[in-house]
Write an enzyme that holds these catalytic residues in place. Sequence first.
Site, short mmCIF file in Angstrom:
data_model
loop_
_atom_site.label_atom_id
_atom_site.label_comp_id
_atom_site.label_asym_id
_atom_site.label_seq_id
_atom_site.Cartn_x
_atom_site.Cartn_y
_atom_site.Cartn_z
N ARG A 231 76.41 -6.81 21.08
CA ARG A 231 77.69 -7.06 21.72
C ARG A 231 77.59 -6.54 23.15
O ARG A 231 76.98 -5.50 23.40
CB ARG A 231 78.84 -6.34 21.00
CG ARG A 231 79.25 -6.97 19.67
CD ARG A 231 80.05 -8.24 19.91
NE ARG A 231 80.64 -8.75 18.69
CZ ARG A 231 80.09 -9.68 17.90
NH1 ARG A 231 78.91 -10.17 18.22
NH2 ARG A 231 80.72 -10.10 16.82
N GLU A 260 82.64 -12.37 27.68
CA GLU A 260 82.17 -13.74 27.46
C GLU A 260 83.33 -14.73 27.47
O GLU A 260 84.41 -14.42 26.96
CB GLU A 260 81.44 -13.83 26.12
CG GLU A 260 80.19 -12.95 26.07
CD GLU A 260 79.53 -12.97 24.70
OE1 GLU A 260 79.94 -13.77 23.83
OE2 GLU A 260 78.62 -12.17 24.49
N HIS A 278 75.02 -16.53 24.27
CA HIS A 278 75.34 -16.00 22.93
C HIS A 278 74.97 -16.99 21.83
O HIS A 278 75.82 -17.52 21.12
CB HIS A 278 76.82 -15.62 22.83
CG HIS A 278 77.07 -14.61 21.73
ND1 HIS A 278 78.11 -13.72 21.76
CD2 HIS A 278 76.42 -14.36 20.56
CE1 HIS A 278 78.09 -12.97 20.66
NE2 HIS A 278 77.06 -13.35 19.93
#
Length: 312
Positions: A231, A260, A278
């Site tokens: 993360r 993000e 991601h």
Amino acid sequence: MKPKILMIGPLMALVQEALAQDFDLLRYWEADDKDALLAAEGAKIKGIATDGHLGASRALMDRLPNLEIIVCQGVGYDAIDLEAARAHGIAVTNTPEVLSNAVAELTLGMMIGLCRRIPQCDQYVRKGHWLKAHYPLTAELTGAQVGILGLGRIGKEIAARCSAFKMQISYHGRTQQADQPYRYYSDLVAMARDVDWLVVIAPGSAETQGLVSREVLEALGPKGCLVNVARGSLVDETALVALLTSGKLGGAALDVFAQEPKVPEALFGLDNVLLLPHVGSATVQTRRAMGQLVIDNLAAHFAGRPLLTPVA
């Protein structure tokens, strides 16, 4: 009456089709007036289907007095308020293990890509530079020291692949795992100082926020590389950008970011970073397996069977 399920955001078609068939599915993201939807249907909703980014807040749970279960498509569930779920007696599930191989595979791909400068080599050929000169020499992974922050399911898969590349493996976590053959560091700064690569794969939580601090990154140093497939919240992103731009950190391969899909623009012009959107678990096979676990956990709950992958 089919149980009413609230899907927070668009999960893959496999999940939507299966849940629409077996449940009364409400698509929250499509509602023009979400407050009105909750006012009208909140008391009837028995389950939530979400993912690791959208999660489920305490405020949402408070609007659903008969909510029984939250199923999360993803191994990370930090966006779900677990304290609120426990207070309300709501079961929570995630989708662990089925994505371990995909994430570990991508991690090694990122390390190779950064180390051997694969994106730059590709551009070197495409732009015709090879016609004029050979590409400069790069580093390699063989024999390098790698420190893994978070030796859980995915961390172990990454370690196994690093071992196949003849890397020397260390790890940091809350406790030492006696059954693991790798060197354990109780001090993350000390491990960062001793390794060439720091791989971040610990869970995102309030406890781990900013765990990879400026001090850790400075210890990794101008020849060290950071890889984050966990993360963005685990890393001090401001310090990361500053150290990369100043040359005080050797490089970074990043699949996750603090906000993000926003990525610090200062990273775009750097030649010592590899940036991915991601995609750690984003393979057809893995996402199908994750989606099936969402379906199976909901089916098990409403059939009165034990949950397959409970987290709370």
